[in-house]
Scaffold this motif. Structure first.
Motif, PDB file in Angstrom:
ATOM      1  N   LYS A 287     -12.358   1.145   7.581  1.00  0.00           N
ATOM      2  CA  LYS A 287     -10.948   0.969   7.908  1.00  0.00           C
ATOM      3  C   LYS A 287     -10.852   0.297   9.262  1.00  0.00           C
ATOM      4  N   SER A 288      -9.731  -0.326   9.525  1.00  0.00           N
ATOM      5  CA  SER A 288      -9.513  -1.001  10.798  1.00  0.00           C
ATOM      6  C   SER A 288      -8.023  -1.194  10.987  1.00  0.00           C
ATOM      7  N   ALA A 289      -7.573  -1.114  12.241  1.00  0.00           N
ATOM      8  CA  ALA A 289      -6.176  -1.405  12.553  1.00  0.00           C
ATOM      9  C   ALA A 289      -6.099  -2.587  13.510  1.00  0.00           C
TER      10      ALA A 289
ATOM     11  N   GLY B  20      -5.268  -5.950  13.987  1.00  0.00           N
ATOM     12  CA  GLY B  20      -4.585  -7.212  13.700  1.00  0.00           C
ATOM     13  C   GLY B  20      -4.237  -7.408  12.246  1.00  0.00           C
ATOM     14  N   TYR B  21      -3.819  -8.639  11.934  1.00  0.00           N
ATOM     15  CA  TYR B  21      -3.306  -8.924  10.592  1.00  0.00           C
ATOM     16  C   TYR B  21      -4.429  -8.838   9.561  1.00  0.00           C
ATOM     17  N   ASP B  22      -4.062  -8.368   8.378  1.00  0.00           N
ATOM     18  CA  ASP B  22      -5.014  -8.127   7.304  1.00  0.00           C
ATOM     19  C   ASP B  22      -5.283  -9.440   6.554  1.00  0.00           C
TER      20      ASP B  22
ATOM     21  N   ARG C 153      -6.887  -9.288   2.901  1.00  0.00           N
ATOM     22  CA  ARG C 153      -6.011  -9.084   1.748  1.00  0.00           C
ATOM     23  C   ARG C 153      -5.008 -10.229   1.555  1.00  0.00           C
TER      24      ARG C 153
ATOM     25  N   THR D 294       1.244   0.408  12.282  1.00  0.00           N
ATOM     26  CA  THR D 294      -0.068   0.446  12.942  1.00  0.00           C
ATOM     27  C   THR D 294      -1.216   0.667  11.961  1.00  0.00           C
ATOM     28  N   ARG D 295      -0.931   0.665  10.680  1.00  0.00           N
ATOM     29  CA  ARG D 295      -1.961   0.899   9.654  1.00  0.00           C
ATOM     30  C   ARG D 295      -2.672   2.223   9.949  1.00  0.00           C
TER      31      ARG D 295
ATOM     32  N   SER E  43      -4.032   6.201   9.839  1.00  0.00           N
ATOM     33  CA  SER E  43      -4.754   6.975   8.833  1.00  0.00           C
ATOM     34  C   SER E  43      -4.895   8.412   9.311  1.00  0.00           C
TER      35      SER E  43
ATOM     36  N   ARG F 111      -2.912   1.196   4.518  1.00  0.00           N
ATOM     37  CA  ARG F 111      -3.237  -0.024   3.772  1.00  0.00           C
ATOM     38  C   ARG F 111      -3.257   0.248   2.273  1.00  0.00           C
TER      39      ARG F 111
ATOM     40  N   GLY G  79       0.339  -2.985   9.422  1.00  0.00           N
ATOM     41  CA  GLY G  79      -0.611  -3.236  10.505  1.00  0.00           C
ATOM     42  C   GLY G  79      -0.204  -4.359  11.433  1.00  0.00           C
TER      43      GLY G  79
ATOM     44  N   GLU H   3      -7.729   3.078  13.727  1.00  0.00           N
ATOM     45  CA  GLU H   3      -6.419   3.559  13.268  1.00  0.00           C
ATOM     46  C   GLU H   3      -5.315   3.508  14.311  1.00  0.00           C
TER      47      GLU H   3
END
Lengths: 466, 466
Positions: A191-193, A195-197, A200, B153-154, B156, B167, B204, B422
């Motif tokens: 998982k990561s937060a 910046g922009y995804d 996907r 902030t995406r 978790s 996400r 995010g 996160e």
């Protein structure tokens, strides 16, 4: 959205000459090669590119893109040619980049249960490679597609109900952008937060924003026990209601596939089997021995409430393979019902509570139109395919199929669903995009396309060209 | 990336006057309100906005944005003010839109296990609302944050190892764009291949691309049995290795949290408990009675191999609550060790195979620097927080913490991880963005920002301003 005009012949000749300097004999303008690369597996007519390049590295893809960008030549990425909505058709001509020679599994991290592959690796090749690791890659759209193609169309298939789709299972990417830069998106962290995804955003973009050349995937541990089953129901609604309850109870079913009675008849005839010719669920359970036993017990209880009969269980691998072969033969069985026919595959997906109604109304529509359009469904996800088998010489039948599909999509959208669960937009579903997303979301998608591909050279005419 | 200059006072007065016409007494320029809205819960200094608007509908948010867009006034969305990286700081002044009055649960579809909420609904409020449905929303970042803030902030937290992050759990959105248009992204269908994944692009993006005003979420069925546990290990590596094996065996653990011995000591002192002061895992298992029993048995076998001792199980709700309270008290327990201190929270996430090394090297670094920086980890995801408790008057200590964090992030990136699992980027982690993503991916993010917010009014100075 403006589209790139059909490539000018004078420009394309120069570009091809430059590409030939780069690639030697790994560029082809032989007509049969062009024709083969201008179509998927669907009814959409072939639209051949001007040349096909067989790339072997990220840097080579980047060089091809940079050369094409100079002359604003359209670029279409190609994996195994199994797309269903005209994704690889060269609607404005241009250069097809065939990625099938980029077929290396680059790393497998067994402890982290992930791997990195080149885009041309196919899912069966990957699972063969993983055979001794205790891991597998679950996503199974049926055909032996390339991982790049699966990422590009956000593919899923029979295992998605438990393991998710390409959306959930791509961790990171290497992408060649429209300007021919090589970028990385995401990391191997779960998982990561940060910046922009972008990962996907590229997954599901069908080559219109850039070309995915390497894909980092989640893998899963092979479970101790697998049990497959086939169960008959009095009607589609009972089968669907049993499915809904199975999902709601949190039973982690790995596959739950509806095959309607028309398809079962066709399968028995084609595959020389003698399954009951009733609306049927094909299932698979993964887990520990005890866990699978518990899942099976709970599922049997649920399905008996809905009038299920004729449970047949398969635990040994060869029995399971035989059972699933029947399911996978469905399409060919359908073709055999109308000799010489071809299939027009629909792909709506609705919230699961609407699935029984959506299928029932669709079946009424099928009866009313007189089409042969049996139904298979990834019902745990609310996704089903009614495939209309069409005599290719019967234009009226084709028109009826188009109208039927249009009504089906509207029905799904009215129920809060989507026009495509897993096949993507390509050119075939462009006409539904505004209806599904609304002008505001389409404008947002088009702004992104414009920002990342300002000259509209990446697979033009697809996805957002509506 | 160019930033918007600090709002000109003459413009902002006019904009505030226009907003007052629209909102009446639901706009405030009272200093205490401005100060409260210019900070999260971290060490980042307060940067107050020029005014705070309390919006009550999608249309109102859109009207505020349109007014601000006319004068190119910065806009910052605000939920509960619990962000940790300076996400709500008004670095260029402007208008804060407080969404806490948009707190309605709009629909719950129990059959589909989803719901739609306004952005200001908090996660505890949602779970209270769901109490009689048999469903729950699992994502738990600790604080009682707003769903909008969590999506932004995406987020978790402790349950992500089983249920995923924001996400995976946001199905669809209503978003007000930078031009003040209201758009919808996604549908309630569980999967879709229809165009670009705008939903996951906005999740995010920390308010820099638009403001999420409604969020459609996946929900989950409450399971028949829940069992919580606390287990001691001889060292962090053993605890981490037991975690890795648990994940690899596919045991569907719902929570698996590392609390190191320093934190355990602090907790015992603060919470008057007498847990062994050893490196400890807190766990939770969800499932059927038999399923949970099997998970517990397998986990005990694994952890014994790694020298675990002192298993304490809690099955009743009040026992589980007491056990998790100890875990949740950790931060306050840490603060109590250095009276008057504040916490500087780090947030790296690495591939799980690297976790034991990453924590071990970090612990050596802690010893070398002499900081008090105990560790808590969502170890099933490879994510851990070393929180440095700092005397706010000790500038040298703060500098040492900054340097420690920088080394920690570099260590995580070298191991294939991310600077933030996160907590997001805000302003606090901007300095790591290029290092993590590379110039190419950053340029791609900035192109998207430029395309969707050409005047850079949506939360300027954050995420991609690097």
């Amino acid at each position: 959205m403006s589209t790139v005009p059909k490539t000018l012949h004078s420009d394309i000749d120069k570009t091809i000459a430059q590409l030939r300097e780069l690639l030697g004999d790994r560029i082809s303008t032989v007509d049969s090669v062009l024709q083969q690369h201008g179509r998927g597996e669907s009814w959409h007519p072939t639209q051949a590119p001007d040349a096909v390049c067989f790339a072997q590295s990220n840097e080579e893809v980047a060089q091809i893109v940079r050369l094409c960008a100079e002359s604003q030549t359209p670029i279409i990425a190609y994996g195994t040619g199994t797309s269903l909505e005209g994704q690889v058709q060269a609607v404005n001509g241009g250069i097809c980049i065939d990625l099938s020679q980029m077929d290396a599994v680059l790393e497998v991290n067994t402890e982290d249960m992930d791997c990195r592959v080149q885009a041309g690796v196919t899912r069966r090749q990957l699972n063969l490679y993983l055979r001794d690791t205790g891991l597998f890659f679950p996503i199974d759209p049926g055909a032996d597609t390339s991982i790049g193609g699966m990422a590009a169309t956000r593919a899923s298939g029979t295992n998605a109900v438990r393991y998710g789709t390409m959306r959930e299972n791509v961790l990171a990417l290497t992408v060649v952008t429209a300007s021919g830069e090589i970028i990385k998106t995401g990391t191997r962290a779960r998982k990561s937060a940060a910046g922009y995804d972008l990962t996907r955003l590229f997954v599901g973009s069908e080559g219109t924003l850039g070309i995915m050349t390497e894909i980092t995937l989640r893998l899963y541990g092979l479970t101790e026990a697998i049990s497959a089953a086939i169960v008959s129901f009095p009607d589609v609604r009972s089968a669907t209601d049993a499915t809904i309850q199975t999902i709601q109870m949190g039973i982690p079913v790995a596959r739950i596939e509806l095959v309607d009675r028309d398809y079962m008849k066709a399968i028995n005839s084609y595959s020389k089997t003698d399954y009951p010719e009733l609306d049927t669920l094909f299932l698979e359970f993964h887990g520990t021995n005890d866990g699978v036993a518990e899942q099976v017990k709970l599922f049997e209880e649920i399905s008996r409430e809905f009038g299920a009969s004729g449970f047949q269980w398969a635990r040994q691998e060869e029995d399971r393979t035989r059972l699933w072969r029947a399911r996978h033969d469905a399409y060919y069985a359908g073709l055999a019902v109308i000799p010489g026919s071809r299939g027009y595959v629909t792909d709506v997906c609705v919230p699961i509570s609407k699935l029984a109604d959506c299928i029932a109304e669709t079946q009424q529509d099928i009866v009313a139109t007189g089409l042969f359009a049996p139904i298979i469904g990834h019902v745990g996800d609310g996704n089903f395919h009614s495939t209309i088998f069409i005599d290719p010489d019967d234009k009226a039948m084709f028109e009826a199929a188009l109208e039927f599909d249009k009504r089906l999509v509207q029905r799904a959208l009215d129920m809060g669903g989507t026009c495509t669960g897993e096949h993507g937009i390509g050119i075939g579903k462009l006409k539904h995009m505004r209806n599904e997303h609304g002008d505001g979301a389409i404008a947002t998608m088009q702004s992104i396309k414009q920002a990342l591909d300002p000259h509209n050279i990446m697979n033009p005419g697809k996805v957002v060209d509506c």
